[in-house]
Design a protein around this motif. Structure first.
Motif, short mmCIF file in Angstrom:
data_model
loop_
_atom_site.label_atom_id
_atom_site.label_comp_id
_atom_site.label_asym_id
_atom_site.label_seq_id
_atom_site.Cartn_x
_atom_site.Cartn_y
_atom_site.Cartn_z
N ALA A 26 6.09 5.72 -6.57
CA ALA A 26 7.28 6.50 -6.90
C ALA A 26 7.29 7.82 -6.15
O ALA A 26 6.24 8.46 -5.99
CB ALA A 26 7.32 6.75 -8.41
N ARG A 27 8.45 8.23 -5.69
CA ARG A 27 8.62 9.51 -5.01
C ARG A 27 9.83 10.25 -5.57
O ARG A 27 10.87 9.64 -5.80
CB ARG A 27 8.81 9.30 -3.49
N TRP A 28 9.63 11.54 -5.79
CA TRP A 28 10.73 12.36 -6.28
C TRP A 28 10.84 13.62 -5.45
O TRP A 28 9.91 14.42 -5.42
CB TRP A 28 10.52 12.71 -7.76
N VAL A 37 -9.04 4.15 1.96
CA VAL A 37 -9.83 4.05 3.19
C VAL A 37 -9.26 5.05 4.20
O VAL A 37 -8.09 4.97 4.56
CB VAL A 37 -9.79 2.62 3.77
N GLU A 38 -10.08 6.01 4.61
CA GLU A 38 -9.59 7.09 5.48
C GLU A 38 -10.25 7.12 6.84
O GLU A 38 -9.73 7.75 7.76
CB GLU A 38 -9.78 8.45 4.78
N THR A 39 -11.42 6.51 6.99
CA THR A 39 -12.16 6.64 8.25
C THR A 39 -12.55 5.28 8.81
O THR A 39 -12.68 4.31 8.07
CB THR A 39 -13.46 7.45 8.04
N VAL A 72 3.40 -3.22 -8.04
CA VAL A 72 4.03 -2.08 -8.70
C VAL A 72 3.09 -1.56 -9.78
O VAL A 72 2.35 -2.33 -10.40
CB VAL A 72 5.40 -2.45 -9.34
N ASN A 73 3.10 -0.25 -9.96
CA ASN A 73 2.26 0.37 -10.99
C ASN A 73 2.98 0.31 -12.34
O ASN A 73 4.18 0.52 -12.41
CB ASN A 73 1.96 1.82 -10.63
N ALA A 74 2.22 0.03 -13.37
CA ALA A 74 2.83 -0.04 -14.70
C ALA A 74 2.00 0.79 -15.68
O ALA A 74 0.77 0.71 -15.69
CB ALA A 74 2.91 -1.48 -15.17
N LEU A 109 11.41 4.66 -15.61
CA LEU A 109 10.87 4.98 -14.28
C LEU A 109 10.26 3.74 -13.62
O LEU A 109 10.60 3.40 -12.48
CB LEU A 109 9.81 6.08 -14.39
N ASP A 110 9.37 3.08 -14.33
CA ASP A 110 8.67 1.94 -13.73
C ASP A 110 9.63 0.81 -13.36
O ASP A 110 9.46 0.15 -12.33
CB ASP A 110 7.58 1.43 -14.67
N LEU A 111 10.64 0.59 -14.20
CA LEU A 111 11.60 -0.47 -13.87
C LEU A 111 12.50 -0.06 -12.70
O LEU A 111 12.84 -0.89 -11.86
CB LEU A 111 12.44 -0.83 -15.10
N GLY A 165 -5.19 2.38 2.63
CA GLY A 165 -5.56 3.78 2.82
C GLY A 165 -4.95 4.37 4.07
O GLY A 165 -4.38 3.66 4.91
N TYR A 166 -5.06 5.70 4.19
CA TYR A 166 -4.45 6.42 5.30
C TYR A 166 -4.95 5.94 6.65
O TYR A 166 -4.25 6.05 7.65
CB TYR A 166 -4.71 7.93 5.17
N PHE A 167 -6.20 5.43 6.70
CA PHE A 167 -6.71 4.94 7.97
C PHE A 167 -5.79 3.84 8.53
O PHE A 167 -5.58 3.76 9.74
CB PHE A 167 -8.14 4.38 7.82
#
Ligand code: C2E
Ligand code: MG
Ligand code: MG
Ligand code: MG
Length: 291
Positions: free
Chosen positions: A62-64, A239-241, A117-119, A90-92, A258-260
């Motif tokens: 989710a982004r606000w 996971v970043e590296t 999806v996160n619940a 929100l979740d729905l 991850g961002y990697f």
């Protein structure tokens, strides 16, 4: 209901840290308005095979973007929603946006992808949750077998019989279940066989320690073998590296995030990012460029 009361009690204990955000009346009012007027967005983060980088699915986050304050962190607005009875809405809403985006993504990729999806744990003691999720699937045309619901390990520690029933109900309609943030706090290894789940998401704090400690890698090696026997696919988060990725590949961890590999992105940006990747052998060139 007793289950709801139990859930509330556990949640109250966990969310004491979030008091500042949950008491901000102005922010709450603005959040309600965002929910009511389509002011929330979703970012999608690829779930990949660590050895090849191939995207097999995406997690919806989710982004606000607050009109005056700018982006508000989920760490702030999720507890706010939880504390004020808005987390189901929100979740729905997130599930609905994410299913619609994923329909586009699948079309562009030309193959099946998973959507997670996160619940909130609250939904597991909500008798209407499964029905509401089915409605989202029907409205968006996303298939139940391509949906995964993530619930946190801390929720499952408190998993009552009713919560387990909901997880079973989800799996009965073809939706899969992931245990999120595994490895934080005191992980209930002894309960892993009792929880009806399909994926185990290893928390980023666990992932970040992999390269520093051979003992940590030994724990993951054991966890991977155990998970395989239990039919749980492990997804290493955060996971970043390249070193972390290499450690996961060496241990045979099947999935990673991850961002990697990729940051969470709006669907438009994700489509661009994925189409810039070299298509897997055998895939027709430009298969990713359509929408
Ligand atoms: P989560 O479900 O464990 O999601 C992973 C979080 O890690 C996300 O933070 C993601 O942006 C971040 N992340 C991904 N890769 C990396 C990495 O390589 N390094 C680091 N440091 N972080 C990484 P985000 O988006 O801020 O979300 C935080 C938490 O908020 C989520 O943790 C989840 O528990 C909750 N959340 C987000 N969206 C929703 C939602 O729609 N519903 C509910 N109930 N909770 C949500
Ligand atoms: Mg998650
Ligand atoms: Mg997580
Ligand atoms: Mg988390």
């Amino acid at each position: 209901r007793a289950d709801t009361a139990l859930y509330e009690a556990k949640a109250a204990g966990r969310s004491r840290v979030a008091t500042a955000a949950t008491c901000d009346a102005g922010l709450l009012e603005d959040f309600r308005a965002a929910l009511d007027h389509g002011g929330l967005q979703v970012a999608l983060q690829p779930i990949v095979v660590p050895g090849t980088g191939e995207t097999i699915g995406v997690e919806a986050l989710a982004r606000w973007n607050h009109p005056e304050r700018g982006p508000v962190s989920p760490a702030e607005f999720i507890p706010l929603a939880e504390a004020n009875g808005l987390v189901k809405e929100l979740d729905l809403a997130v599930a609905r946006l994410a299913c619609a985006d994923s329909v586009r993504l699948r079309r562009a990729l030309g193959r099946d992808v998973l959507l997670t999806v996160n619940a909130s744990g609250r939904h597991l003691v909500d008798p209407d949750f499964v029905q509401d999720l089915l409605q989202v699937l029907a409205d968006t045309g996303w298939a139940a077998r391509d949906l995964v619901v993530e619930v946190t390990e801390s929720t499952l520690e408190a998993a009552s019989a009713a919560a387990r029933d909901t997880l079973e109900e989800l799996r009965a309609i073809g939706v899969r279940v992931a245990i999120d943030d595994f490895g934080t706090g005191y992980s209930a290894f002894s309960q892993l066989d009792a929880i009806p789940a399909d994926f185990l998401k290893l928390d980023k704090d666990f992932t970040s320690q992999l390269t520093a400690s051979g003992r940590r890698r030994a724990v993951l090696g054991g966890l991977l073998r155990m998970s395989e026997e239990l039919g749980l696919a492990v997804i290493a988060e955060g996971v970043e590296t390249p070193e972390q990725r290499q450690a996961l590949v060496a241990l045979g961890c099947p999935l990673a995030q991850g961002y990697f590999f990729h940051r969470p992105l709006p669907v438009e940006d994700l489509l661009r990012a994925l189409s810039a990747e070299t298509p897997p052998a055998g895939a027709p060139a430009g298969a990713l460029s359509g929408t």
